[in-house]
Design a protein around this motif. Sequence first.
Motif, short mmCIF file in Angstrom:
data_model
loop_
_atom_site.label_atom_id
_atom_site.label_comp_id
_atom_site.label_asym_id
_atom_site.label_seq_id
_atom_site.Cartn_x
_atom_site.Cartn_y
_atom_site.Cartn_z
N LEU A 48 -36.86 -7.64 -8.24
CA LEU A 48 -37.74 -8.82 -8.32
C LEU A 48 -37.53 -9.72 -7.10
O LEU A 48 -38.48 -10.31 -6.56
CB LEU A 48 -37.46 -9.60 -9.60
N ASN A 49 -36.28 -9.83 -6.68
CA ASN A 49 -35.92 -10.67 -5.53
C ASN A 49 -36.67 -10.21 -4.28
O ASN A 49 -37.09 -11.02 -3.46
CB ASN A 49 -34.40 -10.54 -5.34
N GLU A 50 -36.85 -8.88 -4.16
CA GLU A 50 -37.54 -8.34 -2.98
C GLU A 50 -39.06 -8.46 -3.09
O GLU A 50 -39.76 -8.50 -2.10
CB GLU A 50 -37.17 -6.84 -2.82
N ARG A 51 -39.58 -8.54 -4.33
CA ARG A 51 -41.04 -8.47 -4.53
C ARG A 51 -41.70 -9.84 -4.73
O ARG A 51 -42.91 -9.94 -4.55
CB ARG A 51 -41.35 -7.61 -5.76
N PHE A 52 -40.94 -10.83 -5.16
CA PHE A 52 -41.56 -12.11 -5.57
C PHE A 52 -40.86 -13.30 -4.92
O PHE A 52 -39.79 -13.15 -4.33
CB PHE A 52 -41.51 -12.25 -7.10
N GLN A 53 -41.50 -14.47 -5.06
CA GLN A 53 -40.97 -15.70 -4.46
C GLN A 53 -40.72 -16.75 -5.53
O GLN A 53 -41.43 -16.80 -6.55
CB GLN A 53 -42.01 -16.29 -3.51
N ALA A 113 -23.43 -9.94 -8.60
CA ALA A 113 -23.38 -11.15 -7.77
C ALA A 113 -23.15 -10.76 -6.30
O ALA A 113 -23.68 -11.41 -5.38
CB ALA A 113 -22.28 -12.08 -8.26
N GLU A 114 -22.36 -9.70 -6.09
CA GLU A 114 -22.07 -9.25 -4.73
C GLU A 114 -23.29 -8.56 -4.10
O GLU A 114 -23.55 -8.69 -2.91
CB GLU A 114 -20.92 -8.25 -4.85
N MET A 115 -24.03 -7.82 -4.94
CA MET A 115 -25.11 -6.97 -4.42
C MET A 115 -26.41 -7.75 -4.14
O MET A 115 -27.20 -7.35 -3.30
CB MET A 115 -25.47 -5.87 -5.43
N VAL A 116 -26.65 -8.81 -4.92
CA VAL A 116 -27.97 -9.47 -4.82
C VAL A 116 -27.83 -10.82 -4.11
O VAL A 116 -27.33 -11.79 -4.69
CB VAL A 116 -28.60 -9.69 -6.22
N ALA A 117 -28.30 -10.86 -2.86
CA ALA A 117 -28.33 -12.13 -2.12
C ALA A 117 -29.76 -12.68 -2.24
O ALA A 117 -30.71 -12.03 -1.79
CB ALA A 117 -27.98 -11.88 -0.67
N PRO A 118 -29.93 -13.84 -2.87
CA PRO A 118 -31.29 -14.34 -3.07
C PRO A 118 -32.03 -14.54 -1.74
O PRO A 118 -31.47 -15.02 -0.77
CB PRO A 118 -31.08 -15.68 -3.78
N ILE A 119 -33.31 -14.13 -1.73
CA ILE A 119 -34.21 -14.35 -0.58
C ILE A 119 -35.52 -14.94 -1.13
O ILE A 119 -35.64 -15.11 -2.35
CB ILE A 119 -34.49 -13.04 0.21
#
Length: 282
Positions: A89-94, A112-118
Amino acid sequence: MAHAPIEPPPYFDALLERLAEGDPEATAALGRHVHWGYWSDPDAIPCTGADYAVAAEELCRRVCDAAPVRDGMRVLDVGCGFGGTIASLNERFQNLDMTGVNIDPRQLARAAEMVAPINGNRTAWVEADACALPFADDQFDVVLAVECVFHFPSRATFLAEASRVLKPGGRLALSDFVPSAEGLDALRKHDIGGSETRDSYGAVNILCGEPEYRALAQSVGFIVPAIEDITPHTLPTYKFIRNMAARWQATGADAYVRTTRRLEVSSRVGWLRYMIFNATRS
Ligand SMILES: C[S@@+](CC[C@H](N)C(=O)[O-])C[C@H]1O[C@@H](n2cnc3c(N)ncnc32)[C@H](O)[C@@H]1O
């Protein structure tokens, strides 16, 4: 009354060991999503961990799109594993506000380590039981549960909790194993989901048929428009998982292989179906 702590499924012990060792196949196949895959071609033969990961991402997207998730929503992912659904979802949406819930702190630490919010998204990781969600009423636009409800202590309690924390009009989307009417008796008779399944896949309840699922959801305030059967598209999963488990040679690998085979046969003969379920909180 104090309840016994809920243990994470035992296959995560073996998987976390492989990931810690840097096993390339386990990392590629199950380092992000820990669930079955979706293939358009039911006769596909996934050969590599990377092949498997593409199909796992496709299955995750299908659940998220069943909700559907949209920019700016507040999303709760229950039984979030290593955060693969939230990563997608982090990669697809804002501007999403995303919370992952799991009973296993080791999985949450990896998430927590794998997902850096963008993309202006925010993430939070919460250790909790799906049947006792530590959130106030009417908080979320979407609740997701990708391939985990069969592990929860009670489907009825989870559905009630999901309904409680959703805003009115909020959406629930999940994937789960659902027996056919004839499959219910057969799964019981052959003890699919019995003791050997518990030793490998952990606590598993695959005995909630579609009419009961609908009734449980409706009883806690959901309108259930659709339950989609995607079983044929998940079938390539089984051979891949069996072969990978056999190669791991962990204690009890034989039990994984036998259990996975029983689940595959049950799915191929139509006793067990893999469903994407979505519902609206009234
Ligand atoms: C098959 S994995 C799916 C993980 C994740 N949804 C994914 O798609 O990658 C099942 C997950 O359910 C979690 N789980 C099992 N029982 C739970 C419970 N009572 N409350 C919250 N999570 C639970 C497990 O720890 C595991 O992460």
